[in-house]
Design an enzyme around this catalytic site. Structure first.
Site, PDB file in Angstrom:
ATOM      1  N   LYS A 125      -7.806  -8.683  15.866  1.00 44.88           N
ATOM      2  CA  LYS A 125      -7.468  -7.265  15.778  1.00 44.88           C
ATOM      3  C   LYS A 125      -6.065  -7.064  16.299  1.00 44.88           C
ATOM      4  CE  LYS A 125      -8.607  -3.449  16.589  1.00 44.88           C
ATOM      5  NZ  LYS A 125      -7.259  -3.085  16.384  1.00 44.88           N
ATOM      6  N   HIS A 164       0.806  -1.226   0.000  1.00 55.11           N
ATOM      7  CA  HIS A 164       0.000   0.000   0.000  1.00 55.11           C
ATOM      8  C   HIS A 164       0.838   1.274   0.000  1.00 55.11           C
ATOM      9  CE1 HIS A 164      -3.552  -2.192   2.074  1.00 55.11           C
ATOM     10  NE2 HIS A 164      -3.561  -2.342   0.781  1.00 55.11           N
ATOM     11  N   GLY A 181     -11.909  -5.159   3.896  1.00 52.26           N
ATOM     12  CA  GLY A 181     -12.993  -4.390   4.502  1.00 52.26           C
ATOM     13  C   GLY A 181     -12.589  -4.039   5.922  1.00 52.26           C
ATOM     14  N   HIS A 216      -7.094   1.305  -1.700  1.00 52.53           N
ATOM     15  CA  HIS A 216      -6.444   0.320  -0.812  1.00 52.53           C
ATOM     16  C   HIS A 216      -7.361  -0.151   0.304  1.00 52.53           C
ATOM     17  CE1 HIS A 216      -6.121   3.222   2.378  1.00 52.53           C
ATOM     18  NE2 HIS A 216      -5.245   2.537   3.067  1.00 52.53           N
TER      19      HIS A 216
END
Lengths: 478, 135
Positions: free
Chosen positions: A477, A326, A376, A401
């Site tokens: 996470k 990215h 997402g 991205h």
């Protein structure tokens, strides 16, 4: 929509020369009317500021996940002429080669029954996450030099992956031009204990199922089919990359006067491509990018091991589809006025999306184009797309991205209760594991633009075509 | 001595006020560690820092960047910051505790300190600065 900006197509907008003083080229960005409601003036100003940089070619560009960043907007893309142009650390960002990889498995949702919670727990234990996460690998300073030079190849050589993994990474998992000697001792100290760690913030490890396949032919080429269980790894170069950015932002800012470069924003600090400062930054940045590829490779290896233990499947049955970067600046050849010309392309919160037949993509994907992976946010879909000829013509072979934030972290914490969110996601069949509910709230799905809308824009604007949609089943996470 | 979090879409924006420059630097450090780790107590870990830069703003960026480096390589979390700034030189003593995953790993990782809008402003009753932590 903001004043002073012209709509030049259904989804395309222009920031004319003169929007800010000193613009050399116009700005261009891609947004639907729905996304335009979230457009920040600061992000457009940053896009216009990039257009003032020496040697910028054609346009200063931004993808539909544009938002206010550091120097360049996030979602920003710009190419610079090799003679007149510059390299800017602010056009890459703090997390060098933050990126995503997507891996398929031979499993279906039925195989996960009753095992999902255990799987997520095992993955959470296998991959160090969160602030202060420490690697379980012992990496020497000499190892680190090899990692900075060889990227994912270093890990594969040590059995942490297969040769087939490497050809399915952008740059085959190691950028040319890396100069480990340009990486400071401080950056090295931060990098040694962190290889194979996920980090924190928006980084994650996600269990997914392929929900829809709008382009079955491309999906076959990529080895994807409906109902298949996949996993996705999103992380970057950790403290090593952050330190490289910190070091060179200072160095290059100090050199600005020497090159007579005047900027509207000191965060755009840059140096001529062929200057000692830019060469050193590029060598260090490429090294940090290689560290990030090695990092994602090590994490993928750990995940494969857990899947093998839980489901009894073979290592080789978990196939890497692709790994994209990215935040990176690269030397690439693009068509300018009918001639293949080398330029330095900066992508800051943007993904390379090379079209069919473009050099630098795996041979097995040549007819379709480079795979593009758009994650997402927890609870929302992720997408697999492919690059296009239009992207090559309009955006230097680039696309969005991710979704882009719309709600600040402080507001998210006030408005979203982490525990309720965890329970709500559990009700939707999505198991979430994080170090705290507060960290969860900060990354709630509603703090991001809808990923489906961002992807729809790049698809309809022709910058990349949707191959498959993946739904989340479990999230770790960072 | 105070700091407050303001609204910023992508990153963390903190406004730090202090009666003196020393206080501003001390609270800027406190604010950053609050973002990264949350709770912290002085449990005997001590570290000293000396720095010099060309102006106050650069000194603040270098100081916070140095704190980031120290916390990451030494696995230490700091909560008390005694800072002395003279012209553009700084010496600081940091006190805190060893990083404890059970209590500290739920925070937000700060990647770097942004130059954007970073200006130390003199007010009637002291100084104020707004700092964007890139996360």
């Amino acid at each position: 929509m903001l004043t002073g900006i012209n709509r030049i197509g259904d989804l395309e907008w222009e920031v004319p020369i003169g929007y800010v003083p000193g613009m050399r080229v116009p700005g261009r960005f891609f947004l639907s009317p729905l996304l335009a409601e979230t457009l920040e003036e600061g992000a457009v100003r940053q896009l216009a500021n990039v257009a003032t940089l020496p040697g910028i070619v054609k346009n200063s560009l931004a993808m539909p996940d544009i938002h206010w960043g550091y120097g360049f907007p996030i979602g920003g893309v710009a190419a610079f002429d090799m003679t007149e142009g510059v390299i800017s650390p602010g056009g890459v960002g703090f997390d060098i080669n933050c990126g995503v990889r997507l891996i398929t498995t031979p499993l279906t949702e039925a195989d996960l029954a009753k095992k999902k919670r255990d799987l997520i727990e095992r993955l959470f234990n296998a991959v160090p996450t969160g602030v202060g996460a420490k690697s379980t690998l012992r990496v020497s300073n000499k190892d680190l030099s090899a990692i900075l030079a060889d990227g994912a190849g270093w890990a594969v050589e040590r059995g942490l992956g297969t040769g087939a993994d490497l050809v399915r990474c952008e740059e085959e998992g190691a950028m040319p031009g890396a100069d480990p000697d340009a990486v400071s001792a401080k950056a090295r100290q931060r990098g040694i204990p962190q290889l194979g760690t996920l980090g924190a913030g928006n980084h994650f490890l996600e269990l997914q199922v392929v929900k829809e396949v709008p382009d079955p032919e491309a999906a076959r080429t990529f080895g994807v089919h409906e109902g298949q269980i996949c996993f996705m790894v999103h992380c970057g170069s950790r403290g090593l990359g952050h330190q490289v950015a910190t070091d060179y932002l200072r160095t290059i800012e100090g050199a600005l006067a020497r090159y007579g470069i005047h900027l509207p924003d000191r965060q755009l600090a840059c140096a001529p491509i062929d200057s000692p400062e830019a060469r050193a930054y590029f060598g260090a940045m490429a090294s940090a990018a290689n560290y990030a590829w090695a990092n994602r490779q090590v994490i993928m290896h750990e995940v494969r091991k857990v899947f093998s233990q839980v489901f009894g499947i073979e290592y080789d049955e978990m196939r890497l589809i692709y790994d994209v970067a990215h935040n990176v600046a690269k030397f690439e050849r693009h068509d300018i006025g009918g001639t293949a010309t080398e330029v330095c392309v900066h992508r800051k919160g943007a993904t390379r999306a090379f079209g069919p037949g473009a050099p630098g993509i795996p041979r097995e994907y040549a007819a379709v184009g480079q795979p593009v992976i758009i994650p997402g946010s927890m609870g929302t879909s992720s997408y697999l797309l492919h690059g296009t000829t239009t992207a090559m013509e309009k955006t230097w072979g680039s696309t969005c991205h991710g979704a882009g934030r719309v709600l600040s972290r402080s507001k998210a914490k006030k408005e979203v209760r982490g525990r309720e969110l965890r329970e709500q996601l559990a009700g939707e069949g999505i198991v979430v594991r994080a170090h705290s509910d507060a960290a969860l709230a900060e990354e709630a799905p509603e703090v991001y633009k809808p990923s489906g809308e961002v992807v729809r824009v790049v698809h309809e604007a022709g910058l990349s075509d949707i191959v498959a949609r993946l739904g989340p089943l479990g999230v770790i996470k960072g | 001595m105070s700091f407050e979090e303001l609204d910023h879409t992508a990153d963390v924006l903190m406004r730090v006020r202090g009666a003196s420059i020393n206080e501003v630097f001390a609270d800027a450090g406190r604010a950053m560690f609050q973002v990264m780790y949350g709770p912290c107590e002085d449990r005997g870990v001590e570290r000293k820092v000396s720095l010099e830069a060309e102006d106050l703003e650069s000194l603040l960026i270098d100081y916070l960047s140095e704190l980031l480096f120290i916390t990451e390589v030494e696995y230490a979390v700091f909560c008390t910051f005694e800072v002395e700034v003279r012209d553009t030189r700084l010496s600081a003593t940091l006190r805190g505790e060893p990083f404890d995953p059970a209590r500290h790993s739920a925070g937000t990782l700060v990647k770097g300190i942004s130059y954007f809008g970073l200006e130390i402003v003199k007010e009637e009753e002291g100084y104020v600065v707004e700092i964007i932590f890139d996360i």
